[in-house]
Design a protein around this motif. Structure first.
Motif, PDB file in Angstrom:
ATOM      1  N   PRO A 103       0.798  -1.234   0.000  1.00 20.43           N
ATOM      2  CA  PRO A 103       0.000   0.000   0.000  1.00 20.43           C
ATOM      3  C   PRO A 103       0.826   1.277   0.000  1.00 20.43           C
ATOM      4  O   PRO A 103       0.332   2.326  -0.425  1.00 20.43           O
ATOM      5  CB  PRO A 103      -0.821  -0.119   1.284  1.00 20.43           C
ATOM      6  N   ALA A 104       2.082   1.216   0.468  1.00 20.56           N
ATOM      7  CA  ALA A 104       2.930   2.413   0.520  1.00 20.56           C
ATOM      8  C   ALA A 104       3.920   2.377  -0.632  1.00 20.56           C
ATOM      9  O   ALA A 104       4.693   1.426  -0.767  1.00 20.56           O
ATOM     10  CB  ALA A 104       3.663   2.491   1.852  1.00 20.56           C
ATOM     11  N   GLN A 105       3.895   3.398  -1.470  1.00 19.39           N
ATOM     12  CA  GLN A 105       4.752   3.469  -2.643  1.00 19.39           C
ATOM     13  C   GLN A 105       5.649   4.707  -2.563  1.00 19.39           C
ATOM     14  O   GLN A 105       5.340   5.669  -1.860  1.00 19.39           O
ATOM     15  CB  GLN A 105       3.896   3.542  -3.917  1.00 19.39           C
ATOM     16  N   ARG A 106       6.750   4.673  -3.304  1.00 19.94           N
ATOM     17  CA  ARG A 106       7.665   5.811  -3.347  1.00 19.94           C
ATOM     18  C   ARG A 106       8.117   6.042  -4.780  1.00 19.94           C
ATOM     19  O   ARG A 106       8.404   5.088  -5.510  1.00 19.94           O
ATOM     20  CB  ARG A 106       8.871   5.559  -2.450  1.00 19.94           C
ATOM     21  N   PHE A 107       8.171   7.302  -5.166  1.00 17.19           N
ATOM     22  CA  PHE A 107       8.583   7.673  -6.518  1.00 17.19           C
ATOM     23  C   PHE A 107      10.032   8.158  -6.490  1.00 17.19           C
ATOM     24  O   PHE A 107      10.384   9.051  -5.719  1.00 17.19           O
ATOM     25  CB  PHE A 107       7.671   8.764  -7.071  1.00 17.19           C
ATOM     26  N   TYR A 108      10.869   7.550  -7.330  1.00 19.84           N
ATOM     27  CA  TYR A 108      12.279   7.932  -7.458  1.00 19.84           C
ATOM     28  C   TYR A 108      12.411   8.779  -8.718  1.00 19.84           C
ATOM     29  O   TYR A 108      12.380   8.259  -9.846  1.00 19.84           O
ATOM     30  CB  TYR A 108      13.158   6.679  -7.504  1.00 19.84           C
ATOM     31  N   GLN A 109      12.544  10.078  -8.516  1.00 19.97           N
ATOM     32  CA  GLN A 109      12.436  11.028  -9.614  1.00 19.97           C
ATOM     33  C   GLN A 109      13.554  10.868 -10.632  1.00 19.97           C
ATOM     34  O   GLN A 109      13.325  10.990 -11.845  1.00 19.97           O
ATOM     35  CB  GLN A 109      12.423  12.454  -9.064  1.00 19.97           C
ATOM     36  N   LEU A 110      14.781  10.595 -10.181  1.00 16.66           N
ATOM     37  CA  LEU A 110      15.903  10.487 -11.101  1.00 16.66           C
ATOM     38  C   LEU A 110      15.691   9.382 -12.117  1.00 16.66           C
ATOM     39  O   LEU A 110      15.935   9.561 -13.314  1.00 16.66           O
ATOM     40  CB  LEU A 110      17.201  10.238 -10.322  1.00 16.66           C
ATOM     41  N   GLN A 111      15.197   8.245 -11.654  1.00 18.95           N
ATOM     42  CA  GLN A 111      14.976   7.110 -12.558  1.00 18.95           C
ATOM     43  C   GLN A 111      13.553   7.070 -13.111  1.00 18.95           C
ATOM     44  O   GLN A 111      13.250   6.230 -13.964  1.00 18.95           O
ATOM     45  CB  GLN A 111      15.265   5.785 -11.834  1.00 18.95           C
ATOM     46  N   GLN A 112      12.678   7.951 -12.611  1.00 17.84           N
ATOM     47  CA  GLN A 112      11.270   7.962 -13.021  1.00 17.84           C
ATOM     48  C   GLN A 112      10.619   6.598 -12.769  1.00 17.84           C
ATOM     49  O   GLN A 112       9.965   6.005 -13.635  1.00 17.84           O
ATOM     50  CB  GLN A 112      11.135   8.352 -14.492  1.00 17.84           C
ATOM     51  N   VAL A 113      10.806   6.106 -11.534  1.00 20.14           N
ATOM     52  CA  VAL A 113      10.354   4.771 -11.159  1.00 20.14           C
ATOM     53  C   VAL A 113       9.562   4.859  -9.856  1.00 20.14           C
ATOM     54  O   VAL A 113       9.963   5.567  -8.927  1.00 20.14           O
ATOM     55  CB  VAL A 113      11.555   3.813 -10.975  1.00 20.14           C
ATOM     56  N   SER A 114       8.467   4.147  -9.780  1.00 24.02           N
ATOM     57  CA  SER A 114       7.712   3.977  -8.545  1.00 24.02           C
ATOM     58  C   SER A 114       7.878   2.548  -8.053  1.00 24.02           C
ATOM     59  O   SER A 114       7.700   1.595  -8.820  1.00 24.02           O
ATOM     60  CB  SER A 114       6.227   4.267  -8.765  1.00 24.02           C
ATOM     61  N   LEU A 115       8.211   2.387  -6.752  1.00 18.91           N
ATOM     62  CA  LEU A 115       8.401   1.068  -6.161  1.00 18.91           C
ATOM     63  C   LEU A 115       7.833   1.073  -4.744  1.00 18.91           C
ATOM     64  O   LEU A 115       7.701   2.135  -4.123  1.00 18.91           O
ATOM     65  CB  LEU A 115       9.892   0.692  -6.127  1.00 18.91           C
ATOM     66  N   PRO A 116       7.516  -0.107  -4.209  1.00 14.94           N
ATOM     67  CA  PRO A 116       6.957  -0.149  -2.854  1.00 14.94           C
ATOM     68  C   PRO A 116       7.929   0.387  -1.812  1.00 14.94           C
ATOM     69  O   PRO A 116       9.117   0.080  -1.847  1.00 14.94           O
ATOM     70  CB  PRO A 116       6.692  -1.647  -2.630  1.00 14.94           C
ATOM     71  N   GLN A 117       7.403   1.173  -0.893  1.00 13.89           N
ATOM     72  CA  GLN A 117       8.165   1.572   0.292  1.00 13.89           C
ATOM     73  C   GLN A 117       8.104   0.459   1.329  1.00 13.89           C
ATOM     74  O   GLN A 117       9.069   0.201   2.045  1.00 13.89           O
ATOM     75  CB  GLN A 117       7.607   2.864   0.869  1.00 13.89           C
ATOM     76  N   SER A 118       6.964  -0.195   1.395  1.00 12.39           N
ATOM     77  CA  SER A 118       6.819  -1.362   2.263  1.00 12.39           C
ATOM     78  C   SER A 118       5.955  -2.393   1.561  1.00 12.39           C
ATOM     79  O   SER A 118       5.059  -2.048   0.786  1.00 12.39           O
ATOM     80  CB  SER A 118       6.197  -0.978   3.613  1.00 12.39           C
ATOM     81  N   VAL A 119       6.241  -3.645   1.836  1.00 12.88           N
ATOM     82  CA  VAL A 119       5.485  -4.741   1.224  1.00 12.88           C
ATOM     83  C   VAL A 119       5.428  -5.884   2.230  1.00 12.88           C
ATOM     84  O   VAL A 119       6.393  -6.144   2.952  1.00 12.88           O
ATOM     85  CB  VAL A 119       6.133  -5.198  -0.107  1.00 12.88           C
ATOM     86  N   THR A 120       4.278  -6.534   2.289  1.00 19.73           N
ATOM     87  CA  THR A 120       4.132  -7.730   3.111  1.00 19.73           C
ATOM     88  C   THR A 120       4.066  -8.941   2.191  1.00 19.73           C
ATOM     89  O   THR A 120       3.198  -9.013   1.320  1.00 19.73           O
ATOM     90  CB  THR A 120       2.873  -7.665   3.986  1.00 19.73           C
ATOM     91  N   ILE A 121       4.983  -9.864   2.380  1.00 24.21           N
ATOM     92  CA  ILE A 121       5.034 -11.079   1.569  1.00 24.21           C
ATOM     93  C   ILE A 121       4.425 -12.212   2.383  1.00 24.21           C
ATOM     94  O   ILE A 121       4.912 -12.536   3.470  1.00 24.21           O
ATOM     95  CB  ILE A 121       6.474 -11.410   1.160  1.00 24.21           C
ATOM     96  N   ARG A 122       3.369 -12.797   1.870  1.00 24.65           N
ATOM     97  CA  ARG A 122       2.686 -13.886   2.560  1.00 24.65           C
ATOM     98  C   ARG A 122       2.671 -15.135   1.681  1.00 24.65           C
ATOM     99  O   ARG A 122       2.329 -15.067   0.496  1.00 24.65           O
ATOM    100  CB  ARG A 122       1.251 -13.494   2.914  1.00 24.65           C
ATOM    101  N   LEU A 123       3.040 -16.268   2.284  1.00 28.90           N
ATOM    102  CA  LEU A 123       2.972 -17.576   1.636  1.00 28.90           C
ATOM    103  C   LEU A 123       2.067 -18.446   2.500  1.00 28.90           C
ATOM    104  O   LEU A 123       2.546 -19.164   3.386  1.00 28.90           O
ATOM    105  CB  LEU A 123       4.366 -18.189   1.499  1.00 28.90           C
ATOM    106  N   PRO A 124       0.751 -18.366   2.294  1.00 24.91           N
ATOM    107  CA  PRO A 124      -0.195 -18.987   3.234  1.00 24.91           C
ATOM    108  C   PRO A 124      -0.038 -20.492   3.381  1.00 24.91           C
ATOM    109  O   PRO A 124      -0.234 -21.023   4.481  1.00 24.91           O
ATOM    110  CB  PRO A 124      -1.567 -18.635   2.638  1.00 24.91           C
ATOM    111  N   THR A 125       0.302 -21.215   2.318  1.00 26.82           N
ATOM    112  CA  THR A 125       0.347 -22.674   2.402  1.00 26.82           C
ATOM    113  C   THR A 125       1.476 -23.174   3.291  1.00 26.82           C
ATOM    114  O   THR A 125       1.440 -24.319   3.757  1.00 26.82           O
ATOM    115  CB  THR A 125       0.478 -23.293   1.004  1.00 26.82           C
ATOM    116  N   VAL A 126       2.504 -22.352   3.522  1.00 26.10           N
ATOM    117  CA  VAL A 126       3.586 -22.741   4.429  1.00 26.10           C
ATOM    118  C   VAL A 126       3.603 -21.851   5.667  1.00 26.10           C
ATOM    119  O   VAL A 126       4.557 -21.880   6.441  1.00 26.10           O
ATOM    120  CB  VAL A 126       4.959 -22.706   3.719  1.00 26.10           C
ATOM    121  N   GLN A 127       2.536 -21.057   5.841  1.00 22.77           N
ATOM    122  CA  GLN A 127       2.368 -20.202   7.019  1.00 22.77           C
ATOM    123  C   GLN A 127       3.599 -19.313   7.250  1.00 22.77           C
ATOM    124  O   GLN A 127       4.123 -19.224   8.362  1.00 22.77           O
ATOM    125  CB  GLN A 127       2.087 -21.060   8.259  1.00 22.77           C
ATOM    126  N   MET A 128       4.022 -18.668   6.189  1.00 17.55           N
ATOM    127  CA  MET A 128       5.185 -17.781   6.251  1.00 17.55           C
ATOM    128  C   MET A 128       4.763 -16.378   5.849  1.00 17.55           C
ATOM    129  O   MET A 128       4.004 -16.202   4.889  1.00 17.55           O
ATOM    130  CB  MET A 128       6.294 -18.278   5.326  1.00 17.55           C
TER     131      MET A 128
END
Length: 257
Positions: free
Chosen positions: A192-217
């Protein structure tokens, strides 16, 4: 934080325009590093926040190392052009798990990592979309985002993918991957939180939650300040698995399920 990201999509954007915006964003990043990332385990107070480093280089290389100032390194997850590995300091019995990428499908590795490690690039916001593929959508979700559904080819077969995209800025707000039946969720990455890097003209996540439900990770990563396309010359050593003295090497590519 930082300057506002530009609006890349007009009202009523079609799937080809959305795919093009996402692909252009990804194409501007060949490598990234997060030298001061914070990693937490959602839903538990038993594991403290870990300070870590993340690096990736397209198309296959990835490295995440993390630990605490008191105990030292606790996690090492890596992938190079040939194989991936997973080491946890507190694993019992002591072991480091490895698998060649070409042996992943149908191996015991899928019980530890239910989706190919290269998907971690997607979770970090670097997604490549085939503009000629068949998509369902874009479907407005009523909250300023659009939903795209498509198939995702993988070594384990054809999976089902759902992307939630910001309607104006083409941010990847959520990613869901289901198994071949389309019924079992095997990976999820809300960002949900994104950040824009003006020099490269790129938007990427500032934070991300990685969930793998089948292995409860699950883990939540705050990347801090990303460094884009600046991998140092010593980066080749970054993609070599360390020896992990005292830990047995278990080859999941050849081990029985």
């Amino acid at each position: 934080k930082g300057p506002a990201a530009p609006e890349l999509l007009g009202q009523g954007a079609e799937v080809q325009q959305i795919a093009a915006a996402i692909n252009q964003n990804t194409a501007r990043v060949q490598s990234l590093s997060a030298p001061a990332a914070t990693i937490t385990i959602p839903g538990t107070s038993l594991v403290p926040s870990l300070r870590g480093k993340i690096a990736l280089e397209r198309p296959m290389r990835f490295r995440l190392t993390a630990g605490t100032g008191l105990t030292g390194q606790e996690v090492d997850l890596g992938s190079n052009d040939e194989r991936f590995w997973l080491w946890l300091r507190r694993n019992q019995p002591p072991a480091v798990y490895v698998c060649r990428h070409d042996q992943f499908a149908g191996s015991a590795a899928s019980q530890v990592m239910p989706i190919e490690p290269r998907w971690l690039h997607s979770a970090m916001g670097l997604v490549d979309l085939d503009p000629t593929a068949v998509y369902q959508g874009p479907t407005p979700r009523g909250d300023g985002s659009l939903e795209l559904r498509s198939y995702l080819p993988s070594a384990a077969g054809t999976l089902h993918r759902v992307l939630v995209v910001a309607a104006a800025r083409a941010w990847l707000l959520e990613q869901h991957v289901y198994d071949a039946s389309g019924n079992t969720l095997i990976a999820r990455a809300p960002a949900p939180a994104q950040r824009f890097y003006q020099l490269q003209q790129v938007s990427l996540p500032q934070s991300v939650t990685i969930r793998l439900p089948t292995v409860q990770m699950a883990m939540t990563i705050d990347v801090g300040q990303l460094q884009l396309n600046t991998m140092a010359a010593e980066g080749s050593q970054l993609w070599t698995m360390p020896p992990f003295a005292g830990y047995q090497q278990v080859d999941l590519g050849t081990a029985p399920a």
